[in-house]
Design a protein around this motif. Structure first.
Motif, PDB file in Angstrom:
ATOM      1  N   PHE A 191      33.186  35.389  77.503  1.00  0.00           N
ATOM      2  CA  PHE A 191      32.163  35.111  78.504  1.00  0.00           C
ATOM      3  C   PHE A 191      31.396  36.398  78.786  1.00  0.00           C
ATOM      4  N   CYS A 192      30.079  36.320  78.707  1.00  0.00           N
ATOM      5  CA  CYS A 192      29.248  37.510  78.897  1.00  0.00           C
ATOM      6  C   CYS A 192      28.103  37.224  79.857  1.00  0.00           C
ATOM      7  N   CYS A 193      27.774  38.243  80.663  1.00  0.00           N
ATOM      8  CA  CYS A 193      26.606  38.175  81.532  1.00  0.00           C
ATOM      9  C   CYS A 193      26.098  39.579  81.771  1.00  0.00           C
ATOM     10  N   LYS A 194      24.954  39.677  82.445  1.00  0.00           N
ATOM     11  CA  LYS A 194      24.435  40.976  82.854  1.00  0.00           C
ATOM     12  C   LYS A 194      24.739  41.166  84.332  1.00  0.00           C
ATOM     13  N   ASP A 195      25.331  42.341  84.641  1.00  0.00           N
ATOM     14  CA  ASP A 195      25.713  42.572  86.024  1.00  0.00           C
ATOM     15  C   ASP A 195      24.515  43.010  86.854  1.00  0.00           C
ATOM     16  N   ALA A 196      24.773  43.413  88.084  1.00  0.00           N
ATOM     17  CA  ALA A 196      23.692  43.772  89.006  1.00  0.00           C
ATOM     18  C   ALA A 196      22.858  44.938  88.498  1.00  0.00           C
ATOM     19  N   ARG A 197      23.433  45.773  87.621  1.00  0.00           N
ATOM     20  CA  ARG A 197      22.686  46.920  87.074  1.00  0.00           C
ATOM     21  C   ARG A 197      22.004  46.589  85.755  1.00  0.00           C
ATOM     22  N   GLY A 198      22.140  45.331  85.323  1.00  0.00           N
ATOM     23  CA  GLY A 198      21.501  44.917  84.085  1.00  0.00           C
ATOM     24  C   GLY A 198      22.317  45.199  82.848  1.00  0.00           C
ATOM     25  N   GLN A 199      23.561  45.621  83.010  1.00  0.00           N
ATOM     26  CA  GLN A 199      24.424  45.918  81.872  1.00  0.00           C
ATOM     27  C   GLN A 199      25.261  44.691  81.531  1.00  0.00           C
ATOM     28  N   GLN A 200      25.487  44.513  80.225  1.00  0.00           N
ATOM     29  CA  GLN A 200      26.253  43.348  79.782  1.00  0.00           C
ATOM     30  C   GLN A 200      27.733  43.556  80.053  1.00  0.00           C
ATOM     31  N   VAL A 201      28.361  42.518  80.616  1.00  0.00           N
ATOM     32  CA  VAL A 201      29.781  42.533  80.924  1.00  0.00           C
ATOM     33  C   VAL A 201      30.405  41.321  80.236  1.00  0.00           C
ATOM     34  N   CYS A 202      31.504  41.527  79.526  1.00  0.00           N
ATOM     35  CA  CYS A 202      32.149  40.437  78.802  1.00  0.00           C
ATOM     36  C   CYS A 202      33.645  40.428  79.071  1.00  0.00           C
ATOM     37  N   GLY A 203      34.279  39.292  78.849  1.00  0.00           N
ATOM     38  CA  GLY A 203      35.715  39.176  78.987  1.00  0.00           C
ATOM     39  C   GLY A 203      36.190  37.848  78.461  1.00  0.00           C
ATOM     40  N   ASP A 204      37.521  37.770  78.166  1.00  0.00           N
ATOM     41  CA  ASP A 204      38.052  36.501  77.671  1.00  0.00           C
ATOM     42  C   ASP A 204      38.220  35.482  78.797  1.00  0.00           C
TER      43      ASP A 204
END
Length: 200
Positions: free
Chosen positions: A21-34
């Protein structure tokens, strides 16, 4: 050997079914995890398969303002649809009731004449009541002018007459509005009848 192949097959299936699962956080950086990262809880995110291909795109939850706009749009569309249905119903009734402009105008003239006749009778009654009130007020004034109490018979008739005048005044006002509305309604019906007969 067979057991080893079976275990390998399960491992392969597990890898194949893995999701990221991936999204962009509040700073616009991509964050992913299982599992869905906490930073993605109130954001839109993508679900990727083991090959890194997007298999599902989840939109971000709507804000309160967005929900309000959505609900307002839905209400507006529902109101517009009700208005269209009401117009179709009125058109059907109009065409089933009248076959010509002349019929509409004849019906209008009859209804207007009935209301005008009723108003004339009400105004005549109003005039009679006004004269009665004037006479009763004069009778009452003769007693009050001498510092005496107005007899209950005169006072009761005066109170009744005043109430009758109030009620008939309200009735006249109602019928005057009815007359204006009737003229407007027939005017609208005549206009719409002409529009419908111009349509191909």
């Amino acid at each position: 050997m067979t057991g080893g192949l079976f275990a390998l097959g399960l491992l392969h299936a597990s890898c194949t079914e893995a999701r990221v699962f991936c999204c962009k956080d509040a700073r616009g950086q991509q964050v992913c995890g299982d599992t869905l990262p906490p930073a993605c809880a109130d954001r839109g995110y993508r679900e990727l398969n083991s090959q890194g291909a997007t298999v599902r795109q989840i939109e971000a939850p709507m804000t309160e303002d967005q929900r309000a706009r959505r609900d307002a749009d839905a209400k507006r569309q529902a109101d517009e649809e009700r208005a269209r249905q009401e117009l179709r119903r009125r058109d059907t009734t109009l065409l089933n009731t009248y076959t010509s402009e002349k019929e509409i105008m004849s019906a209008r003239d009859r209804r207007v004449a009935d209301l005008e006749e009723l108003l004339a009778r009400l105004r005549e009654q109003q005039g009679t009541l006004a004269e009665r009130r004037k006479k009763l007020e004069e009778d009452a004034a003769r007693f009050t002018g001498q510092g005496k109490r107005v007899p209950s018979g005169i006072q009761d008739r005066l109170d009744t007459t005043r109430e009758d005048l109030r009620q008939i005044g309200e009735n006249i006002a109602f019928k005057e509005r009815d007359l204006a509305d009737t003229r407007k309604r027939f005017e609208d019906d005549l206009k719409r009848f002409r529009e419908l007969h111009k349509q191909p």
